[in-house]
Design an enzyme around this catalytic site. Structure first.
Site, PDB file in Angstrom:
ATOM      1  N   GLU A  97       0.808  -1.225   0.000  1.00 34.02           N
ATOM      2  CA  GLU A  97       0.000   0.000   0.000  1.00 34.02           C
ATOM      3  C   GLU A  97       0.841   1.274   0.000  1.00 34.02           C
ATOM      4  OE1 GLU A  97      -1.093  -2.635   1.671  1.00 34.02           O
ATOM      5  OE2 GLU A  97      -3.113  -2.929   0.864  1.00 34.02           O
ATOM      6  N   HIS A 166     -11.340  -4.372  10.042  1.00 30.32           N
ATOM      7  CA  HIS A 166     -11.881  -4.162   8.698  1.00 30.32           C
ATOM      8  C   HIS A 166     -13.169  -3.353   8.696  1.00 30.32           C
ATOM      9  CE1 HIS A 166      -9.016  -7.360   8.070  1.00 30.32           C
ATOM     10  NE2 HIS A 166      -9.065  -7.129   6.773  1.00 30.32           N
TER      11      HIS A 166
END
Lengths: 369, 399
Positions: A97, A166
């Protein structure tokens, strides 16, 4: 590591990874916003056509992220783009990322228009330095010499049954950064018009989607179906007019607020529901105008309560002349101040739903029965 | 990295030592004439045999073609850069420069040598020890010093300061250690995407080399064959931590895994030029990325707040200054090869001093930015929010 678990190791979690399928099932259960006379389009397809149209229009636009090309996107938002535009313009990255967010930002410095997809914004925390320090600030630090036209997009906010790491809403995080624009669309029309606007914007834009909305269908007007349909970043939309109480929400919470408005209507309460659309810039004028009509404000968001989008709206309202129009304290309905739990009953208590929003709206109206 | 400390005289050379274990030497003046120096035509010189080492690739050849004009230009530029940095040092001590200020004194051969070998179409991106790049690649000494002073004439209008300086061909000037490395890979990605035959030099130090995102950028660059040269300026210390105390492998040119690497003497400007020519050819010929480690040395502390003497000895610094200074090295070439007299070189030094002195005065005379500049350049012109808030609700700015 959730990613590995999703696909390979833990079949029990597979439903969480199979976002699209799960979302489709939810969509079937969810209300439909379509009417018979208009075309209906899912949020996913609206995002997909926005990407396709902008890639056709400008060959500097490319999509980069994990699983965006051959896998057609973890949530299928980029489905078919690789076949249409090739792997030069739809770039699968390693699980990196910080690296690919930085690489995409550098490409924007050099004149390209990257659309950088995060599989979810939870993973973008790995890359937040590049978004905040490199993308958002370089234009200012260079005295306007360097521009950074980039879109960071992906699902944001709580999904279903994926627990604390999440399930988090980053609107407030990015919303506090000068130099960024932050968009949190709700409907298919929002997604199409705002994503196209974000791609054309010369500034870095954080585009916060919601996994639970991907499979939901909305009516789309002829105008919204056209290639040139653009919505302005920084303007909200009154989704439902009313005169008794103003409910401001963004993303999935617009659905929940409209549910609440239906409930309230049964008791003769006319709620005005405002879809925020844009977190930064914040269209405070529309909210204030609504307060002048309803004299009551309820802010609904899926994020944590502290220092959140609702806190900011509340602060701006009470700093302004709209304060004088309030007949009741401003109310916030938010995610609970807890890490998102996994168990279904606990998760349900952690996020706003129609009934709790309706309850709070009635409290703002001093109708507590 | 043992090479620098051992220097050129340290290792006894025997036949038993295979070439690959020989140590890079960092003398600034070990290049020899290959043919008589010419005042008008290019002529060739031979670099010292231990100027380079290669990893998964051959080291560059030791032959380099130079011109008198090119050498004089580099001398003048290095002299000017050192004077400019000394002026910054002095302005900082007078408390006219705020915040952080990182100087390149001792490392001038790298910026000047790179500029000599590259074109303005090539990209350079680096961290926060970058004043020379901004000046050499389109800025001026006034605009650089003006930026350090936070004045209107500054290269970033006084909004960036020492660490954030940019030009068309120098993409910064970045303050977060290591973050510029993926950004540089992105510049190279864009060059490849746009099919531009240019090289991108992505620079970082021995300290930043241990950031995870550096390896992320390496991986993607190799995976996608990006025309990127990753340049590690190994000046032996990341702040006060020596390379040996921060890096399990101090051979920075070998840390790209499948990416080949070159280690080069960063104190001899001719070795820098050769290394840059070689790596530029490498990447624009479609060979993918390459690592380039310049072994160099900073004379001063990490920043102005660091005296630079708590983690290394004064003797070490003094030895480097007196034996391996890049400006004195080039001076020696020019004199010994009969291209410039001592008097001429002294005149160049005086010219550099005069130019910097005047630039200091000009920069100081430049006013502070207009108050209104607070609000500009946050967003691109014409795309701003209608209102930006100041410290309280009545203090904001409407567009």
């Amino acid at each position: 590591m959730s990613r590995a678990a999703f696909t390979r190791i833990a079949p029990a979690l597979a439903h969480a990874r199979a976002g699209p399928a799960a979302a489709l099932r939810r969509a079937a259960l969810a209300r439909s916003y379509a009417t018979q006379s208009e075309q209906t389009v899912t949020v996913r397809d609206a995002l997909n056509s926005a990407l396709e149209e902008e890639m056709l229009r400008d060959d500097r636009v490319f999509v980069i992220g994990e699983e965006v090309a051959r896998y057609n996107g973890a949530y299928k938002v980029t489905k078919g783009l690789m076949d249409k535009f090739g792997e030069k313009r739809v770039v699968d990255t390693p699980i990196t990322e910080m690296g690919f967010a930085g690489l995409a930002t550098g490409a924007a410095f050099a004149g390209l228009r990257p659309v950088c997809e995060f599989m979810t914004f939870n993973f973008a925390m790995q890359a937040i330095d590049q978004i905040v320090n490199s993308a958002a600030k370089t234009h200012y630090m260079s005295g306007g010499g360097v521009t950074c036209p980039i879109v960071f997009r992906g699902p944001n906010g709580a999904a279903a049954g994926v627990a604390a790491q999440h399930s988090q809403d980053y609107a407030a995080w990015y919303g506090s950064i000068p130099g960024l624009k932050v968009v949190s669309p709700w409907s298919a029309e929002d997604c199409k018009g705002l994503l196209k606007a974000a791609i054309r914007d010369p500034n870095p834009v954080v585009f916060l989607e919601n996994e639970m909305m991907y499979g939901v269908s909305f009516p789309m007007s002829e105008e919204a179906m056209s290639d040139n349909f653009i919505l302005p970043i920084g303007k909200c939309k009154v989704e439902r007019e009313g005169s008794d109480v103003t409910i401001v929400a963004h993303s999935l919470m617009v659905t929940r607020s409209l549910d609440a408005a239906d409930e309230l209507a049964k008791e003769g309460i006319k709620a005005e529901v405002i879809n925020l659309r844009s977190i930064r810039p914040l269209d405070i004028d529309t909210i204030k105008k609504s307060i002048q009509k309803t004299n009551r404000l309820v802010i609904v968001e899926g994020g944590f309560p502290a220092f959140g989008v609702g806190s900011e709206i509340c602060a701006q309202v009470i700093e302004s002349e709209a304060f004088d129009y309030l007949d009741a304290p401003v109310e916030r309905v938010t995610g609970a101040d807890v890490p998102t739990p996994y168990a279904i009953n606990l998760e349900a208590r952690a996020f706003p739903d129609g009934p709790v929003i309706a309850k709070v709206a009635k409290r703002a109206l001093y109708r507590t029965n | 990295m043992a090479s620098l400390a051992r220097a050129r005289t340290a290792l006894p050379r025997t036949r038993k030592i295979a070439p690959f274990v020989r140590t890079l030497q960092t003398a600034a003046d070990s290049t020899q004439l290959h043919q008589d120096a010419s005042h008008s035509e290019p002529f060739s010189v031979k670099l010292h045999e231990d100027s380079f080492r290669g990893y998964k690739t051959d080291a560059p050849s030791l032959d380099l073609e130079v011109t008198k004009d090119g050498l004089l230009k580099m001398y003048k530029q290095m002299a000017l850069m050192r004077r400019m940095e000394q002026a910054a040092d002095s302005l900082y001590r007078q408390k006219l420069i705020r915040g952080f200020c990182h100087l390149t004194i001792g490392q001038e051969a790298i910026s000047v040598g790179m500029e000599q070998a590259l074109t303005r179409q090539d990209n350079i991106i680096s961290s926060y020890r970058t004043h020379p790049f901004a000046v050499l690649r389109g800025g001026t000494v006034v605009s650089l010093l003006g930026e350090l002073l936070g004045r209107q004439c500054g290269i970033s209008k006084g909004k960036g300061g020492s660490m954030h300086v940019f030009t068309e061909s120098f993409q910064g000037g970045h303050g977060i250690v290591g973050a510029q490395v993926p950004l540089g890979a992105g510049l190279a990605f864009a060059a490849k995407y746009q099919e531009k035959p240019v090289a991108t030099y992505t620079m970082y130090g021995d300290g930043a080399s241990n950031q995870g995102q550096v390896f992320e950028a390496f991986n993607m660059a190799k995976l996608w064959n990006l025309p990127c040269v990753f340049v590690c300026e190994n000046n032996k210390y990341g702040m006060g931590t020596s390379a040996e105390r921060s890096s399990s492998n101090t051979e920075y040119y070998t840390r790209g895994d499948k990416i080949p690497g070159i280690q080069a003497n960063g104190m001899d400007i001719l070795a820098v030029v050769k290394a840059v020519q070689h790596t530029k050819d490498w990447v624009v010929s479609g060979n993918g990325p390459i690592l380039l480690e310049f072994v160099t040395y900073r004379y001063g502390g990490h920043s102005m707040s660091d005296p630079g003497t708590t983690y290394r000895t004064r003797e070490e610094v003094q030895r480097m200054r007196s034996t391996q200074d890049p400006i004195r090295g080039l001076q020696r070439y020019l004199e010994e090869w009969g291209l410039a007299s001592e008097e001429e070189l002294k005149r160049f030094d005086k010219d550099a001093k005069a130019q910097v002195d005047q630039a200091v005065e000009e920069a100081k005379a430049s006013p502070l930015p207009e108050d209104n500049e607070l609000w500009t350049d946050i967003y691109n012109k014409g795309s701003e929010p209608s209102y930006i808030r100041g410290r309280e609700r009545e203090e904001g700015h409407h567009f």
